[in-house]
Motif scaffolding. Sequence first.
Motif, PDB file in Angstrom:
ATOM      1  N   THR A 172       0.831  -1.209   0.000  1.00  0.00           N
ATOM      2  CA  THR A 172       0.000   0.000   0.000  1.00  0.00           C
ATOM      3  C   THR A 172       0.861   1.252   0.000  1.00  0.00           C
ATOM      4  OG1 THR A 172      -1.561  -1.318   1.285  1.00  0.00           O
ATOM      5  CG2 THR A 172      -2.046   1.007   1.066  1.00  0.00           C
ATOM      6  N   GLU A 230       0.729   2.165  -3.715  1.00  0.00           N
ATOM      7  CA  GLU A 230      -0.566   2.724  -4.122  1.00  0.00           C
ATOM      8  C   GLU A 230      -1.576   2.198  -3.125  1.00  0.00           C
ATOM      9  OE1 GLU A 230      -2.174   5.181  -5.325  1.00  0.00           O
ATOM     10  OE2 GLU A 230      -1.667   4.981  -7.447  1.00  0.00           O
ATOM     11  N   SER A 238      -6.314   5.859  -2.679  1.00  0.00           N
ATOM     12  CA  SER A 238      -5.621   6.803  -3.567  1.00  0.00           C
ATOM     13  C   SER A 238      -5.878   6.484  -5.033  1.00  0.00           C
ATOM     14  CB  SER A 238      -4.116   6.797  -3.269  1.00  0.00           C
ATOM     15  OG  SER A 238      -3.581   5.497  -3.336  1.00  0.00           O
ATOM     16  N   ARG A 289      -9.596   7.292  -6.058  1.00  0.00           N
ATOM     17  CA  ARG A 289      -9.805   8.741  -6.026  1.00  0.00           C
ATOM     18  C   ARG A 289      -9.209   9.383  -7.282  1.00  0.00           C
ATOM     19  NH1 ARG A 289      -7.164  12.883  -2.458  1.00  0.00           N
ATOM     20  NH2 ARG A 289      -8.693  14.554  -2.113  1.00  0.00           N
ATOM     21  N   ALA A 290      -8.005   8.973  -7.638  1.00  0.00           N
ATOM     22  CA  ALA A 290      -7.382   9.477  -8.860  1.00  0.00           C
ATOM     23  C   ALA A 290      -8.183   9.063 -10.089  1.00  0.00           C
ATOM     24  CB  ALA A 290      -5.952   8.962  -8.967  1.00  0.00           C
ATOM     25  N   LYS A 313     -13.280   1.860   0.814  1.00  0.00           N
ATOM     26  CA  LYS A 313     -12.204   2.756   0.367  1.00  0.00           C
ATOM     27  C   LYS A 313     -12.313   3.169  -1.092  1.00  0.00           C
ATOM     28  CE  LYS A 313      -8.696   0.739   3.451  1.00  0.00           C
ATOM     29  NZ  LYS A 313      -7.390   0.017   3.460  1.00  0.00           N
ATOM     30  N   GLN A 328      -5.058   8.810 -13.662  1.00  0.00           N
ATOM     31  CA  GLN A 328      -5.891  10.017 -13.637  1.00  0.00           C
ATOM     32  C   GLN A 328      -5.904  10.758 -14.966  1.00  0.00           C
ATOM     33  OE1 GLN A 328      -5.170  12.432 -10.187  1.00  0.00           O
ATOM     34  NE2 GLN A 328      -6.189  14.236 -11.035  1.00  0.00           N
ATOM     35  N   LEU A 347      -3.648  12.732  -7.944  1.00  0.00           N
ATOM     36  CA  LEU A 347      -4.169  12.155  -6.717  1.00  0.00           C
ATOM     37  C   LEU A 347      -3.662  10.755  -6.425  1.00  0.00           C
ATOM     38  CD1 LEU A 347      -7.880  13.381  -6.962  1.00  0.00           C
ATOM     39  CD2 LEU A 347      -5.981  14.411  -5.698  1.00  0.00           C
ATOM     40  N   HIS A 348      -2.953  10.106  -7.380  1.00  0.00           N
ATOM     41  CA  HIS A 348      -2.400   8.817  -7.004  1.00  0.00           C
ATOM     42  C   HIS A 348      -1.268   9.029  -5.996  1.00  0.00           C
ATOM     43  CE1 HIS A 348      -0.122   9.598 -10.895  1.00  0.00           C
ATOM     44  NE2 HIS A 348       0.877   9.375 -10.060  1.00  0.00           N
ATOM     45  N   ARG A 349      -0.836   7.964  -5.334  1.00  0.00           N
ATOM     46  CA  ARG A 349      -0.061   8.122  -4.101  1.00  0.00           C
ATOM     47  C   ARG A 349       1.248   8.883  -4.275  1.00  0.00           C
ATOM     48  NH1 ARG A 349      -0.821   6.130   0.690  1.00  0.00           N
ATOM     49  NH2 ARG A 349      -2.343   4.580  -0.031  1.00  0.00           N
ATOM     50  N   HIS A 350       1.955   8.647  -5.361  1.00  0.00           N
ATOM     51  CA  HIS A 350       3.273   9.254  -5.525  1.00  0.00           C
ATOM     52  C   HIS A 350       3.314  10.133  -6.781  1.00  0.00           C
ATOM     53  CE1 HIS A 350       4.886   6.826  -2.300  1.00  0.00           C
ATOM     54  NE2 HIS A 350       4.391   5.744  -2.863  1.00  0.00           N
ATOM     55  N   THR A 386     -14.655  13.701  -4.362  1.00  0.00           N
ATOM     56  CA  THR A 386     -13.509  12.974  -3.813  1.00  0.00           C
ATOM     57  C   THR A 386     -13.109  13.481  -2.437  1.00  0.00           C
ATOM     58  OG1 THR A 386     -11.958  14.414  -5.009  1.00  0.00           O
ATOM     59  CG2 THR A 386     -12.599  12.349  -6.082  1.00  0.00           C
TER      60      THR A 386
END
Length: 450
Positions: free
Chosen positions: A81, A84, A88, A91-92, A128, A342, A407-410, A436
């Motif tokens: 996780t 990702e 996350s 949402r993206a 989630k 995204q 909006l993705h984690r990284h 979101t």
Amino acid sequence: MMTDPSDISAPVVYDLVLRSRRTVLPDGERPAAVAVAGERIAVIGDYTEPIPARRTEDLRDLALLPGLVDTHVHVNEPGRTDWEGFASATRAAAAGGVTTLVDMPLNSLPPTVDTAALAAKREAAKGKTWIDTGFWGGAIPGNETELKALHEAGVFGFKCFTAPSGVPEFPPLDRAGLIRACTTTAALGTVLLVHAEHPDRLRDTDSAPGFDRFLATRPPEAETDAIRDVIDAAKATRARVHILHLSAAGALDQIERARRDGVRITAETCPHYLALTAEQVPDRATAYKCCPPVRGAANRDALWDGLARGRIDFVVSDHSPSPPELKTGDFATSWGGIASLQIGLPVVWTEARARGHGLTDLAAWMSRGPADFADLPRKGRIAAGADADLVAFDPDRAWTVHAADLLHRHPVTPYDGRALTGDVVATWLRGKRIDTEAAPRGRQLKRSPR
């Protein structure tokens, strides 16, 4: 005054009507009004037609598209996780107009290769997901007896590799293993998805700061030879097979011949193969690394030709992110995956429009095509009875990608700083606009029983 329910002349009042001068329907783009009752599309009327509704929105010249369906996403939860996660990733996806995704069986820990791992995945995703989410199972050496139970538990099909996957817990199938997997999936009436690269064609390199050296380690023949093996296995077993993330356009002729011979084979490609070229990759820019790799400009143009002619069935992201520390600057050792969940829609639209394609093509490639592939008849189309998964899209807005805003984690993507055309303005999931910043309301999907 209350309306008598027995009065059949009483007008129906819909929950929502969305109007657009550019509504993208299965038979083309035209002005229309889309009426929603509950979670589904009820009626499609003329743009100016008066339709009673509790809420009406006129998008005017914004396009109204069916929600995108992305059947190739690595969410990586549970277990990785930090790479990702369901919160996350979905949402993206929602911000990018994706309303349905199907999660790959790796790179989560454990991988989805038995029902216990599937249960862990579903538990990890619970509460989630901003969008509707399904799951693929995995086919690896030694888990043939697990496939039937996974199938009955609702996975949409099975993914395998013919070369090392990059993670030790998801090893590849050899030719005999591929035959066994095809035999099992054919008996189950499901599909085998194949990451097709031939291990004998892959080459090692100690260091590859330049992209050209990395590209030489994964030549087009690695794909074409592996796809030939997949076709042979499908012929021998009457299996339904699917080629993931097709990069080498030279494989299109043999895929077409196999189809003419009655082989049930489909193929996808990805935004990065349609937008990026090997010639433009800077040294050490490992955000561009993926396997199979981005190839030259002529190959990219041939992929576009294959897509336009229906030889490639649809376009999905293969969103495969990782922490920045795994993108080391050395192509030989960096993680091979591109993050684009995204922004896949504007990436493909920017290139498609420049080649004379329209929004109807875009919806066929990124909404209906993958929905039909995954047997999701209520997804990916603006039609009466379909889920009211909809996207307001500005096809003319020019903007520049800033990775930190995604909006993705990284914030790692090869599109950082890239100028694009087309922007998602709003996304509706089953008739309600996705916020979101609010609680997620996505559902977990299962394969439709036959």
